[in-house]
Structures are given as structure tokens and as C-alpha cells.
Design an enzyme around this catalytic site. Structure first.
Site, short mmCIF file in Angstrom:
data_model
loop_
_atom_site.label_atom_id
_atom_site.label_comp_id
_atom_site.label_asym_id
_atom_site.label_seq_id
_atom_site.Cartn_x
_atom_site.Cartn_y
_atom_site.Cartn_z
N LYS A 1 -0.39 7.86 -23.30
CA LYS A 1 0.02 8.19 -24.68
C LYS A 1 1.49 7.85 -24.87
CE LYS A 1 -3.88 10.72 -24.22
NZ LYS A 1 -4.67 10.72 -22.98
N PHE B 1 -7.83 21.71 -24.30
CA PHE B 1 -8.10 20.29 -24.37
C PHE B 1 -9.29 20.03 -23.46
CE2 PHE B 1 -7.98 15.85 -23.24
CZ PHE B 1 -8.12 15.32 -24.51
N THR B 2 -10.13 19.09 -23.84
CA THR B 2 -11.43 18.88 -23.20
C THR B 2 -11.33 18.76 -21.67
OG1 THR B 2 -11.16 16.53 -23.67
CG2 THR B 2 -12.44 17.82 -25.25
N ASP C 1 1.57 20.50 -20.37
CA ASP C 1 0.83 19.26 -20.54
C ASP C 1 1.76 18.38 -21.36
OD1 ASP C 1 -0.64 17.12 -21.40
OD2 ASP C 1 -2.49 18.25 -21.70
N TYR D 1 0.83 -1.21 0.00
CA TYR D 1 0.00 0.00 0.00
C TYR D 1 0.87 1.26 0.00
CZ TYR D 1 -3.77 3.23 0.88
OH TYR D 1 -4.67 4.26 0.76
N1 F0G Z 1 -4.02 16.25 -22.22
C1 F0G Z 1 -4.02 15.85 -23.50
C2 F0G Z 1 -3.28 16.68 -24.52
C3 F0G Z 1 -4.71 14.71 -23.88
O1 F0G Z 1 -4.71 14.33 -25.15
C4 F0G Z 1 -5.40 13.96 -22.89
C5 F0G Z 1 -6.18 12.79 -23.24
C6 F0G Z 1 -5.37 14.40 -21.57
C7 F0G Z 1 -4.65 15.56 -21.28
C8 F0G Z 1 -6.09 13.69 -20.47
O2 F0G Z 1 -5.45 12.52 -20.15
O3 F0G Z 1 -7.11 10.75 -20.76
O4 F0G Z 1 -5.17 10.25 -19.29
O5 F0G Z 1 -7.03 11.61 -18.46
N2 F0G Z 1 -6.51 12.53 -24.40
C9 F0G Z 1 -7.21 11.35 -24.87
C10 F0G Z 1 -7.41 11.47 -26.34
C11 F0G Z 1 -8.44 11.03 -24.14
O6 F0G Z 1 -8.06 10.57 -26.90
O7 F0G Z 1 -6.91 12.39 -26.96
P1 F0G Z 1 -6.24 11.21 -19.64
#
Ligand code: F0G
Length: 480
Positions: free
Chosen positions: A280, A146-147, A237, A94
């Protein structure tokens, strides 16, 4: 592999593409295949039924109904035998797992940051840094949204401000570093709201939503200098930082003879910390981290991670997952790996360009982006052209892509209206070390086939819209 020289370096503005100076077969993979995963080949009737059930949203398809899965490069990578061997060395204690210390060591060695907080994936790190640094009423500039990153900034009470160069919003502009921050836009924001209301600038390397476009070292250096003057932190990022480092190596003068680790180190040296989705670049199926130099911020993150992810020495990950990610850092930094990874994407890009398919240029690191506005000029943006195109590609061939346009952009939290992004794209995302050149050829043939029949493609209407990150679960129907 074909033995023609497919790989070319990306053109500089105003210059023709140059053949790569290195060897023929430049992008052939530096690995061989030891295990395979069998795929189901579906019929068109099966795909029609699957797509209807999924509400014309490729996120809602069952993976068993997909032939070539280009939804994302996130968590879809093939691990190496060395990483799998590392999984067996998982220390599932843990607290104080040895794999945490291995990961910490490699983050310090390769990225150069002092302190590490593992998280279950990238958004876990975004959550922590947003909560710690953003106060309600703050502004967070970034090189395109980014979303998940923007949502965490907003949930913490901040407002995201796009400071990417204008060229990034054009699919035609050939600037080799379309991910760059426009310093004038940052200066204008500072003049407008004051540096005290800007806790940090978030710089993505590479920029996913712009087409996987990189940021130059010079730009990172300039951003650092400007922010230092005003006491503003720089947070990277670093999700696809290795790919960015590779682009710097092949596109920016002065870096051809530097190694990827050297370039990565210099990139990170112009920042105070990074959020990271290991899913990634780092060749794993799950994992992420927050890395930070400042002790106070680290201490706060170490407190919060216990609330939201897990103890600070595992952050929601199994020990074995931390080991795989730690080993992934080493493999991801290998120039031959990156040449093959990006070479594969460039190969598909060149073939699509030869067929006059409208795609975002120059081709970026992790994906080919089809320009749905140019592909389907007969559709309005509110007919969700990219969503419709992704659906059609699936019907044609069982290939799964992702919408990166108006659906992904979501709604303005003030006005409630859609955001209308200039880029309305379908992303064909390449998992690392997963698909072969023959798969790539099937992909190219399928896109060409859809392009030839594009007049018949109808728009969609949204019949279900979730509150957050709607692209994941929204449902659609064809416009009658
Ligand atoms: N920042 C970037 C540039 C990303 O592409 C992603 C995720 C994240 C942050 C968030 O990371 O998914 O590990 O929580 N991108 C995926 C995509 C979902 O399909 O582009 P995560």
C-alpha cells in the site's frame, strides 16, 4: 488537470469544509508519466459473460476484462524510475543481501523501530506476530477488524474484540478521526478478562474497513498510556501509516508545520512494533515486514520467519523487491505525494457528494466507500447488497470495485452465523500514481448512472462459500 480548487481540508465536526490554504491545483501530481500500460475497453455483452463466469465476484474477474481497476490499492501502485532503477541493484544473495540492510536502515530511520523481519506481504507479518504473542484463550482488541489480521489472531487461538469509537460504524458521522480507539472499551475489556489475557492491542492507522479513517496522535498517545499502565503491548498495523500521518498534519492542531517523517516517527513511538503491508503506502507491488523493538520477540520472529517465509534477511522477497520497498519508504513520506494521492480520492468524493451519492464521510485516505444500505434500501443485508452493487458497477462500465460488507465480514466461529457489520460498503480503491483525473471523471459518471437505475438492481444468493476469507472466492447468482 483542472485549475479549480478541488482540494478542501476535511471538515471538523460542526464546521463547513474549508478551502485548502495552500495553492490552487493542490492535488496535481508531483510526477509525469514515462510509460503506459494499454487497457482493453470491453462491451456490455463481454462484461455480462465475464461477470457470470466470475460468479458475480469481482475478485474472480480476469484483469484483462477490467477497464478501471479499483479493486484494491494493494500491490497495484506505479513504481517510480528511482524504484525501478533500484530493482537493477537487487542483490539476490540467499543471505545478507545488501537490499535487506538498506531496508532495515530506512525502517529504523523513518518508522523508528529497532528490528526488522521482512515478509512476503502484510499477512506474513500478521501470522508471525499472532503466533508469537497470542496464546489460546487470549483476547486481542483492535480498532475494527481487518480480514487477514483477525483471521491470524483467531488461528492462533485468540478472540478479536472491536474497540473502535462508535462513530466509525456510521457512514454519516463527520468526526475527523473516526479510526480512534475508544479507551472505555479497552478499559472494559481489561476489567472483564484481565490484562494478562491481552497480549497486545492492534491499532490500524488508517482503518481500512471503516473507510480509510485515521487515528489522531492524541488517541495514540492515550492508548499508549493506558496500555503501559496495564503492561499491554501496542502493535500498529502500519499499512497506511503515511496516509494517517498526512491526515494528522492537515486535521490535528499542532501538526501543520511538522514534516510527515516527524509525524510518522511520533506515531510509531507510541507502539512496540508494527505489521506492515508494503503493497500500500510503500508504492511497491509486493512486500511487507514486521518491525519490533523487543529483542525476545524479534528473536522468536527471526526463528519463525525461516519456517514460513524465508531466511530472516529476505523473508520471502527478492533482493530487488526489498530495494524497491526501501526506496518507496522515502517517496511515500513526501508531503506532495500524499497531497496528490489523498487529493485524488477527495476529488472523487466531492463530486459524488455533489450528486447526492451515499458514501462514507469524511472521505478517507485510500478509497471511496459507497454505502450500499443507503444505495439499495430495497435489499436485505442477506441479499448481499454491496456484492450486488459492485457487480452492477462492473456491468455498467468495466470498473472493478470490492465488496466490504457482510461477505467480507464472514461468519462467527462460535455460532456459524454471518457477522452483520453495520457498514455494508462497496470500496472504490485508488492505486497510487496509476489513474488520471479523466479516469476519475468516468468513474463518477458511472456511479451516477448506476445510482439513477438503482431500483432495478437485484440481490444475490451465495452458491459457493469457501471456509476462510470467503469474499476472495465465493460465488453468487442473482436472485430470480
Ligand atoms: N492490514 C490492512 C489494514 C490491510 O488493508 C491489508 C491488506 C493487510 C493488513 C494485509 O496485507 O495484503 O499485504 O497481506 N489489504 C488489502 C486490501 C488486501 O485490498 O485492502 P497483505
Amino acid at each position: 488537470m483542472s485549475n479549480t480548487t478541488h482540494h478542501t481540508t476535511q471538515p471538523k465536526p460542526g464546521q463547513p469544509a474549508q478551502p485548502a490554504t495552500h495553492v490552487k491545483r493542490a492535488w496535481a501530481e508531483p510526477f509525469k508519466i514515462k510509460m503506459v500500460e494499454l487497457l482493453k475497453v470491453t462491451t456490455r455483452e463481454e462484461r455480462v459473460a465475464a461477470l457470470q463466469e466470475a460468479g458475480y465476484n469481482t475478485f474472480l474477474l480476469k484483469s484483462d476484462d477490467v477497464y478501471i481497476d479499483l479493486l484494491t490499492d494493494s500491490g497495484t501502485n506505479a513504481m517510480s524510475d528511482v524504484q525501478w532503477a533500484g530493482m537493477m541493484l537487487g542483490d539476490e544473495a540467499y543471505a545478507g543481501s545488501r537490499n535487506y540492510y538498506n531496508l532495515e536502515q530506512n525502517v529504523q530511520k523513518y518508522y523508528g523501530y529497532k528490528h526488522l523481519i521482512p515478509t512476503h506481504q502484510g499477512r506474513g507479518a500478521e501470522h508471525l506476530i499472532s503466533r508469537i504473542l497470542i496464546k489460546p484463550g487470549d483476547f486481542v482488541p483492535g480498532n475494527m477488524y481487518f480480514t487477514t489480521t483477525r483471521l491470524h489472531q483467531e488461528l492462533a487461538g485468540g478472540t478479536f474484540v472491536d474497540v473502535i469509537v462508535d462513530e466509525a460504524h456510521s457512514s454519516e458521522n463527520l468526526n475527523p478521526f473516526k479510526g480512534n480507539v475508544d479507551l472505555k472499551k479497552v478499559e472494559a475489556l481489561i476489567a472483564k478478562v484481565g490484562a494478562k489475557k491481552i497480549p497486545y492491542i492492534s491499532v490500524a492507522v488508517t482503518v481500512n474497513m471503516a473507510g480509510g479513517q485515521p487515528v489522531s496522535m492524541q488517541n495514540l498517545r492515550d492508548v499508549r498510556a493506558l496500555c503501559k499502565k496495564h503492561g499491554i503491548r501496542v502493535i500498529l498495523d502500519a499499512t497506511r501509516a503515511m496516509e494517517n500521518a498526512y491526515f494528522i498534519k492537515v486535521r490535528e492542531s499542532g501538526y501543520a508545520d511538522k514534516s510527515i517523517p516527524e509525524i510518522l516517527h511520533e506515531m510509531c513511538s507510541y507502539s512496540d512494533g508494527a505489521t506492515m503491508s508494503g503493497k500500500k503506502d510503500l508504492l511497491v507491488n509486493i512486500g511487507g515486514f514486521l518491525a519490533i523493538n523487543e529483542w525476545d520477540v524479534f528473536e522468536e520472529a527471526r526463528n519463525l520467519v525461516v519456517v514460513y517465509e524465508g531466511l530472516h534477511t529476505y523473508g520471502g522477497l527478492a533482493g530487488r523487491d526489498m530495494e524497491a520497498m526501501s526506496r518507496g519508504i522515502v517517496e511515500a513520506c513526501d508531503a506532495d505525494h500524499l497531497r496528490a494521492r489523498i487529493g485524488q480520492v477527495e476529488y472523487v468524493g466531492e463530486r459524488l457528494l455533489q450528486a447526492d451519492i451515499p458514501i462514507v464521510k469524511p472521505v478517507g485516505g485510500h478509497a471511496i466507500f459507497l454505502d450500499a444500505k443507503k444505495f439499495l434500501p430495497h435489499l436485505k443485508q442477506t441479499d448481499f447488497p454491496a456484492q450486488a452493487l459492485a457487480a452492477e458497477l462492473y456491468l455498467e462500465s468495466g470498473i472493478r470495485a470490492m465488496e466490504r460488507g457482510i461477505v467480507s465480514a464472514g461468519r462467527n466461529k462460535e455460532t456459524g452465523d454471518h457477522y452483520y457489520p453495520a457498514l455494508e460498503l462497496v470500496r472504490l480503491t485508488f492505486p497510487r500514481r496509476v489513474y488520471t483525473q479523466a479516469h476519475c471523471d468516468v468513474l463518477v459518471e458511472s456511479v451516477i448512472e448506476v445510482f439513477q437505475n438503482r431500483q432495478k438492481i437485484k440481490g444475490l444468493k451465495m452458491v459457493y462459500e469457501p471456509k476462510y476469507l470467503r469474499f476472495f472466492q465465493a460465488k453468487f447468482e442473482p436472485i430470480a
